[in-house]
Scaffold this motif. Structure first.
Motif, short mmCIF file in Angstrom:
data_model
loop_
_atom_site.label_atom_id
_atom_site.label_comp_id
_atom_site.label_asym_id
_atom_site.label_seq_id
_atom_site.Cartn_x
_atom_site.Cartn_y
_atom_site.Cartn_z
N ASN A 1 0.61 -1.33 -0.18
CA ASN A 1 -0.19 0.10 -0.36
C ASN A 1 0.98 1.10 -0.35
OD1 ASN A 1 0.14 -0.95 2.34
ND2 ASN A 1 -0.93 0.86 3.47
N HIS A 2 1.96 1.20 0.67
CA HIS A 2 3.11 2.07 0.88
C HIS A 2 3.46 2.58 0.07
CE1 HIS A 2 2.18 3.89 4.97
NE2 HIS A 2 1.71 2.41 5.43
N ASP A 55 1.71 5.19 -1.99
CA ASP A 55 1.77 6.88 -1.50
C ASP A 55 2.73 7.88 -2.56
OD1 ASP A 55 1.47 8.93 0.54
OD2 ASP A 55 2.50 7.77 2.26
N GLU A 104 -0.60 11.12 -7.86
CA GLU A 104 -1.03 10.12 -9.00
C GLU A 104 0.06 10.03 -10.52
OE1 GLU A 104 -4.71 7.77 -9.51
OE2 GLU A 104 -3.93 9.20 -7.89
N LYS A 117 1.66 6.93 -10.17
CA LYS A 117 2.03 5.41 -10.13
C LYS A 117 2.04 4.38 -10.64
CE LYS A 117 -2.45 6.76 -6.61
NZ LYS A 117 -1.64 6.40 -5.82
N ASN A 126 -3.18 -5.01 -3.94
CA ASN A 126 -3.60 -3.43 -3.76
C ASN A 126 -4.28 -3.36 -5.33
OD1 ASN A 126 -1.88 -1.80 -1.78
ND2 ASN A 126 -0.65 -3.52 -3.78
N SER A 172 -8.44 -0.25 -4.39
CA SER A 172 -7.94 -0.21 -2.50
C SER A 172 -8.22 1.55 -2.93
CB SER A 172 -6.42 -0.28 -2.73
OG SER A 172 -5.66 0.30 -4.17
N TYR A 179 -6.02 3.79 -3.36
CA TYR A 179 -4.90 4.50 -3.41
C TYR A 179 -3.98 4.24 -4.22
CZ TYR A 179 -3.78 0.34 -0.47
OH TYR A 179 -4.04 -1.12 0.34
N TRP A 210 -6.45 1.07 4.34
CA TRP A 210 -5.38 1.27 4.10
C TRP A 210 -5.31 0.38 3.46
CZ3 TRP A 210 -5.89 2.61 9.54
CH2 TRP A 210 -6.14 0.71 10.08
#
Length: 295
Positions: free
Chosen positions: A102-103, A106, A109, A112, A141, A144, A146, A175
């Motif tokens: 997930n991180h 972070d 956009e 990614k 992910n 998700s 994020y 998260w």
């Protein structure tokens, strides 16, 4: 006499060829390196990760490993975090793989998709074969808040999350993430291939299935229903819960590896040796050594 010796040698050769031999192999595993140029938070010493990774790789490089895999959250915040730590990762002598955490998403956009490219991933989820094992790398992910990069996946994320909201699940946190139906169908096809080719199966994911806590993947029930008929599934290795965990369920070993980034003075990583009916985890620093019996 010569004919007799020839027949004896031929018999020895036939017997030796008929015996089934198993060639063991060894890999390296690191979870949650999670580097960023950030201050300490939640007992995570982000700035210490580069040195810890360097020290781990120095130890891993002393062995003949078939591959090394990182179980997600390689970085925490900003593309520059990745640029800073990738040269160290690339000093590995073994083949290397990444699981998406997930991180890792972070970032802005616009970056990614670049994260995936920089981690040298052609696909967000994929598989590879090592001896008589098929290793299936999942993208937790996929759905998700994020890690999605399309409007369709964002809609599917909302749909899955909303469908679980009234079930009082401890892991329905923003998260975490889930597996799309497309990925679940792909997993089924990979499991069928493994059956056809008489392979044992090990899963890699960032998010755990067991034990149930606040870190678990959203649609774990779907995943468990999918793998239940496949008795060749033996392992599920993951990160995300930095404290680590272990549970044996239906002859599947669910092992959460401890986070490298955690604590002020200790690290965590492992070497894992695959033998015919046993998997040996050799833990370093906080990681626990284990003997996993494969049935």
């Amino acid at each position: 006499m010569k004919k007799f010796i020839f027949l004896v040698l031929l018999l020895v050769l036939i017997i030796s060829c008929s015996k089934k031999t198993y060639s063991s192999f060894k890999i390296g595993i690191i979870a949650d390196c999670q580097y960023c140029d950030c201050e300490v938070k939640w007992d995570r010493y982000y700035k210490k990760s580069p040195q810890r990774l360097k020290e781990a790789i120095a130890i891993l490089n002393k062995d003949s490993l078939n591959y090394t895999i990182h179980l997600g959250d390689f970085i925490d915040q900003k593309m520059s975090s990745l640029d800073s730590i990738l040269p160290t990762w690339n000093s590995l002598k073994s083949t290397s793989y990444h699981v998406l955490g997930n991180h890792d998403f972070d970032v802005s956009e616009a970056h990614k998709e670049k994260i995936i490219e920089k981690l040298n991933l052609k696909d967000r989820y994929y598989s590879f074969v090592e001896r008589d094992w098929r290793f299936i790398v999942l993208d937790g992910n996929d759905l998700s808040f994020y890690g999605t990069t399309s409007e369709l996946k964002k809609q599917q994320t909302d749909s899955l999350f909303n469908s679980l909201e009234n079930k009082n699940l401890p892991y329905l946190k923003k998260w975490n993430g889930g597996l799309s139906n497309t990925q679940l169908n792909w997993i089924r096809s990979e499991l069928n291939k493994a059956v056809q080719e008489n392979q044992k199966v090990g899963f890699y994911c960032h998010f755990p299935i067991f034990p149930i806590d606040q870190h678990t993947i959203w649609n774990r029930e779907q995943f468990l229903s999918l793998i239940k008929p496949y008795k060749n599934v033996k392992l599920f290795f993951n990160g995300h819960n930095h404290a680590g965990a272990y549970q044996l369920v239906d002859n599947v070993h669910y092992l959460t590896f401890k986070g490298m980034v955690d604590t002020e003075k200790t690290s965590a990583f492992a070497k894992v040796k695959f033998d015919k009916d046993t998997v040996f985890v050799e833990g370093f620093h906080r990681e626990i050594s284990r003997k996993l019996i494969i049935k």
